[in-house]
Design an enzyme around this catalytic site. Structure first.
Site, mmCIF file in Angstrom:
data_model
loop_
_atom_site.group_PDB
_atom_site.id
_atom_site.type_symbol
_atom_site.label_atom_id
_atom_site.label_comp_id
_atom_site.label_asym_id
_atom_site.label_seq_id
_atom_site.Cartn_x
_atom_site.Cartn_y
_atom_site.Cartn_z
ATOM 1 N N GLY A 1 0.773 -1.235 0.000
ATOM 2 C CA GLY A 1 0.000 0.000 0.000
ATOM 3 C C GLY A 1 0.804 1.285 0.000
ATOM 4 O O GLY A 1 0.277 2.338 0.362
ATOM 5 N N SER A 2 2.062 1.244 -0.432
ATOM 6 C CA SER A 2 2.855 2.479 -0.433
ATOM 7 C C SER A 2 2.269 3.504 -1.408
ATOM 8 O O SER A 2 2.225 4.695 -1.099
ATOM 9 C CB SER A 2 4.325 2.196 -0.747
ATOM 10 N N ASN A 3 1.797 3.056 -2.571
ATOM 11 C CA ASN A 3 1.163 3.995 -3.495
ATOM 12 C C ASN A 3 -0.162 4.513 -2.942
ATOM 13 O O ASN A 3 -0.488 5.689 -3.104
ATOM 14 C CB ASN A 3 0.942 3.338 -4.865
ATOM 15 N N LEU B 1 -3.897 -6.756 -7.917
ATOM 16 C CA LEU B 1 -3.431 -7.831 -8.786
ATOM 17 C C LEU B 1 -4.519 -8.648 -9.477
ATOM 18 O O LEU B 1 -4.204 -9.491 -10.300
ATOM 19 C CB LEU B 1 -2.515 -8.774 -7.993
ATOM 20 N N ASN C 1 -5.029 2.387 -13.646
ATOM 21 C CA ASN C 1 -4.029 1.512 -13.028
ATOM 22 C C ASN C 1 -2.648 2.119 -13.226
ATOM 23 O O ASN C 1 -2.411 2.849 -14.188
ATOM 24 C CB ASN C 1 -4.082 0.130 -13.692
ATOM 25 N N HIS D 1 1.292 0.785 -13.730
ATOM 26 C CA HIS D 1 2.059 -0.414 -14.061
ATOM 27 C C HIS D 1 3.545 -0.073 -14.023
ATOM 28 O O HIS D 1 3.947 0.975 -14.531
ATOM 29 C CB HIS D 1 1.661 -0.926 -15.452
ATOM 30 N N ASP E 1 -3.455 -4.707 -18.697
ATOM 31 C CA ASP E 1 -2.469 -3.705 -19.114
ATOM 32 C C ASP E 1 -2.599 -3.255 -20.566
ATOM 33 O O ASP E 1 -1.618 -2.858 -21.185
ATOM 34 C CB ASP E 1 -1.043 -4.236 -18.868
ATOM 35 N N GLU F 1 6.511 10.156 -7.233
ATOM 36 C CA GLU F 1 6.537 11.504 -7.798
ATOM 37 C C GLU F 1 5.333 11.785 -8.690
ATOM 38 O O GLU F 1 4.719 12.854 -8.597
ATOM 39 C CB GLU F 1 7.829 11.691 -8.605
#
Length: 188
Positions: A12-14, A85, A102, A104, A145, A176
């Protein structure tokens, strides 16, 4: 007020980065984080950040209308997959047409598709002696994707880079760019 729901499967860092980014922006709120993994670290992050989180199983997600009905009630302006996922079911995509995105960890169309996530991507990039890699933020469609690309950012891959080195570079690009691209989409 623009409403965002995040789907994540892992650490969950994003998701945390997005939550913190939008915390002080008046016109956007992350209203929910959903996960298919009841042991995902994203749940701990949500608890610490005071964000509602929900874990669900495959039946609730793709074999019933449970998750669709929750999403309908929440009425998000954007659904953001941040390390999620599972393939998104068509019936949810149909209801939220062009509102599911999403991130990727490669420059699509390279290194995309089923099974290409996380370290699998970085290992393939290094094994193929790629000179560059990056991130792709794209709309989600019925294929892994393959949705329309919204944004890409690149970084160099050095001959001495390990998959872990590449993962670190990708993580910096994600931190970023992801919140800024999401914010831009919400304000179009």
């Amino acid at each position: 007020m623009k409403r965002v729901v995040i789907f994540a499967s892992g650490s969950g860092s994003n998701a945390e980065n997005l939550i913190k980014f939008f915390h002080n922006i008046d016109n956007v709120a992350v209203i929910q984080v959903m996960t298919n993994n009841p042991r995902a670290k994203v749940l701990e992050r949500c608890k610490r950040l005071n964000i509602s989180a929900l874990a669900f199983n495959r039946v609730a997600f793709s074999k019933s209308d449970d998750i669709l009905n929750i999403l309908k009630l929440q009425n998000p302006d954007l659904i953001v997959l941040a390390g999620f996922l599972w393939k998104f079911p068509n019936f949810i995509l149909d209801h939220f047409n062009n509102r599911v995105i999403n991130i990727h960890p490669a420059l699509l169309p390279k290194y995309g598709g089923k099974g290409m996530y996380g370290m699998h991507v970085h290992e393939a990039v290094v094994a193929n002696n790629e000179k560059e890699t990056g991130i792709t933020i794209h709309y989600v469609n019925e294929n892994y994707d393959e949705g329309a690309i919204i944004f890409q950012a690149k970084c160099d891959v050095l001959p001495s880079d390990t998959p872990e080195d590449v993962a670190s570079k990708i993580h910096l690009l994600e931190m970023e760019h992801f919140p800024i691209v999401v914010n831009d989409l919400l304000n179009e």
